[in-house]
Design an enzyme around this catalytic site. Structure first.
Site, PDB file in Angstrom:
ATOM      1  N   LYS A  13       0.830  -1.210   0.000  1.00  0.00           N
ATOM      2  CA  LYS A  13       0.000   0.000   0.000  1.00  0.00           C
ATOM      3  C   LYS A  13       0.867   1.264   0.000  1.00  0.00           C
ATOM      4  CE  LYS A  13      -2.250  -0.939   3.858  1.00  0.00           C
ATOM      5  NZ  LYS A  13      -1.611  -2.185   4.288  1.00  0.00           N
ATOM      6  N   ARG A  87      -9.356  -0.493   9.457  1.00  0.00           N
ATOM      7  CA  ARG A  87      -8.810  -1.819   9.726  1.00  0.00           C
ATOM      8  C   ARG A  87      -9.883  -2.751  10.278  1.00  0.00           C
ATOM      9  NH1 ARG A  87      -3.332  -0.181   9.388  1.00  0.00           N
ATOM     10  NH2 ARG A  87      -1.918  -1.543  10.421  1.00  0.00           N
ATOM     11  N   ARG A 126      12.005  -5.765   4.820  1.00  0.00           N
ATOM     12  CA  ARG A 126      11.601  -4.385   4.527  1.00  0.00           C
ATOM     13  C   ARG A 126      12.488  -3.347   5.225  1.00  0.00           C
ATOM     14  NH1 ARG A 126       5.439  -2.311   5.114  1.00  0.00           N
ATOM     15  NH2 ARG A 126       5.697  -2.547   7.350  1.00  0.00           N
ATOM     16  N   ARG A 153      11.669  -1.032  10.559  1.00  0.00           N
ATOM     17  CA  ARG A 153      10.636  -0.634  11.515  1.00  0.00           C
ATOM     18  C   ARG A 153      10.650  -1.548  12.731  1.00  0.00           C
ATOM     19  NH1 ARG A 153       5.002   0.298   8.427  1.00  0.00           N
ATOM     20  NH2 ARG A 153       4.308  -0.781  10.294  1.00  0.00           N
ATOM     21  N   ARG A 164       0.313  -9.107  13.635  1.00  0.00           N
ATOM     22  CA  ARG A 164      -0.322  -8.145  12.725  1.00  0.00           C
ATOM     23  C   ARG A 164      -1.123  -8.884  11.651  1.00  0.00           C
ATOM     24  NH1 ARG A 164       4.796  -5.168  11.028  1.00  0.00           N
ATOM     25  NH2 ARG A 164       3.527  -3.773   9.783  1.00  0.00           N
TER      26      ARG A 164
HETATM   27  P1  AMP Z   1       0.872   0.295   9.570  1.00  0.00           P
HETATM   28  O1  AMP Z   1       2.020   1.204   9.280  1.00  0.00           O
HETATM   29  O2  AMP Z   1      -0.355   0.647   8.802  1.00  0.00           O
HETATM   30  O3  AMP Z   1       1.238  -1.170   9.454  1.00  0.00           O
HETATM   31  O4  AMP Z   1       0.482   0.541  11.121  1.00  0.00           O
HETATM   32  C1  AMP Z   1       1.398   0.312  12.173  1.00  0.00           C
HETATM   33  C2  AMP Z   1       0.647   0.116  13.477  1.00  0.00           C
HETATM   34  O5  AMP Z   1      -0.099   1.312  13.794  1.00  0.00           O
HETATM   35  C3  AMP Z   1      -0.398  -0.991  13.459  1.00  0.00           C
HETATM   36  O6  AMP Z   1       0.165  -2.283  13.702  1.00  0.00           O
HETATM   37  C4  AMP Z   1      -1.323  -0.536  14.595  1.00  0.00           C
HETATM   38  O7  AMP Z   1      -0.754  -0.797  15.862  1.00  0.00           O
HETATM   39  C5  AMP Z   1      -1.346   0.969  14.386  1.00  0.00           C
HETATM   40  N1  AMP Z   1      -2.428   1.356  13.453  1.00  0.00           N
HETATM   41  C6  AMP Z   1      -2.299   1.916  12.209  1.00  0.00           C
HETATM   42  N2  AMP Z   1      -3.491   2.122  11.654  1.00  0.00           N
HETATM   43  C7  AMP Z   1      -4.421   1.673  12.543  1.00  0.00           C
HETATM   44  C8  AMP Z   1      -5.834   1.590  12.531  1.00  0.00           C
HETATM   45  N3  AMP Z   1      -6.561   1.984  11.485  1.00  0.00           N
HETATM   46  N4  AMP Z   1      -6.453   1.085  13.642  1.00  0.00           N
HETATM   47  C9  AMP Z   1      -5.753   0.692  14.707  1.00  0.00           C
HETATM   48  N5  AMP Z   1      -4.406   0.710  14.769  1.00  0.00           N
HETATM   49  C10 AMP Z   1      -3.739   1.199  13.702  1.00  0.00           C
END
Ligand code: AMP
Length: 205
Positions: A13, A87, A126, A153, A164
């Site tokens: 994404k 999500r 990554r 990360r 995740r």
């Molecule tokens: P991402 O970079 O999108 O993988 O997000 C990293 C982390 O941020 C996730 O594993 C969650 O802990 C938190 N996070 C990001 N977006 C959301 C969301 N829409 N709802 C809840 N937690 C989120």
């Protein structure tokens, strides 16, 4: 144009957002990036979110929804694409309600379909560039685009990745059904080079 990008962590994404931004005048809203900025700057929001992020769990809906709504309020009438939100079905319903109240319906929802084995391989490799923000899936010593320093990360470790993915699968089918029923859903096979996948995205847009 108002878009939602759906897909597992590591489904591409973020990479596609960068390509979409190059071609279309559209702002990327990534809830993961917003949380990471808050964590970096030690804000109260960042402190609340960090423990969930480190465990590979979702930050509670109320926190993420408030953060997203203020970001969307800031954007006014600009085009946007959401990366990492919604999500859960509850978040999708919240978004639907917010957009209806503000008279800004979505134009499309794109799901990047990648199997778990590929996701785990991608996330274990990554790296992100500190300077230009580009994401790479190979073990470079510096950013091949700008020479910047690369970092992994905190949540791209095996244990957190498994959590995740579990959280993703618990919620994903309900999200896909929600947008399919609204006639907004486009599914893209997201395996192959970013340029080839971007052609599929461009066809939809
Ligand atoms: P991402 O970079 O999108 O993988 O997000 C990293 C982390 O941020 C996730 O594993 C969650 O802990 C938190 N996070 C990001 N977006 C959301 C969301 N829409 N709802 C809840 N937690 C989120």
């Amino acid at each position: 144009m108002r878009l939602v990008l759906l897909g597992a962590p590591g489904s591409g994404k973020g990479t596609q957002c960068a390509l979409i931004k190059n071609k279309f005048d559209i702002v990327q809203v990534s809830t993961g990036d917003l949380f990471r900025d808050n964590v970096k700057n030690n804000t109260p929001l960042g402190l609340q979110a960090k423990k969930f992020m480190d465990a590979g769990q979702l930050v509670p809906n109320e926190i993420v929804q408030n953060m997203l709504a203020s970001k969307l309020d800031e954007l006014g009438d600009k085009s946007f694409m959401l990366d990492g939100f919604p999500r859960t079905l509850a978040q999708a319903e919240f978004l639907d309600d917010y957009l209806a109240r503000n008279n800004k319906p979505l134009n499309a929802v794109i799901f990047f379909d990648v199997d778990d084995k590929e996701i785990i391989t991608r996330l274990s490799k990554r790296l992100t560039c500190k300077s230009c923000g580009k994401i790479h899936n190979q073990n470079y010593s510096e950013c091949p685009s700008c020479g910047g320093e690369l970092f992994k990360r905190d949540d791209d470790n095996e244990e957190t990745v498994k959590n995740r993915l579990k959280v993703f699968h618990e919620n994903n089918n309900a999200l896909l059904d929600f947008y399919r029923n609204k006639g907004l859903l486009h599914v893209i096979k997201a395996v192959g080079s970013p340029d080839v996948i971007f052609e599929r995205v461009s066809d939809i847009l």
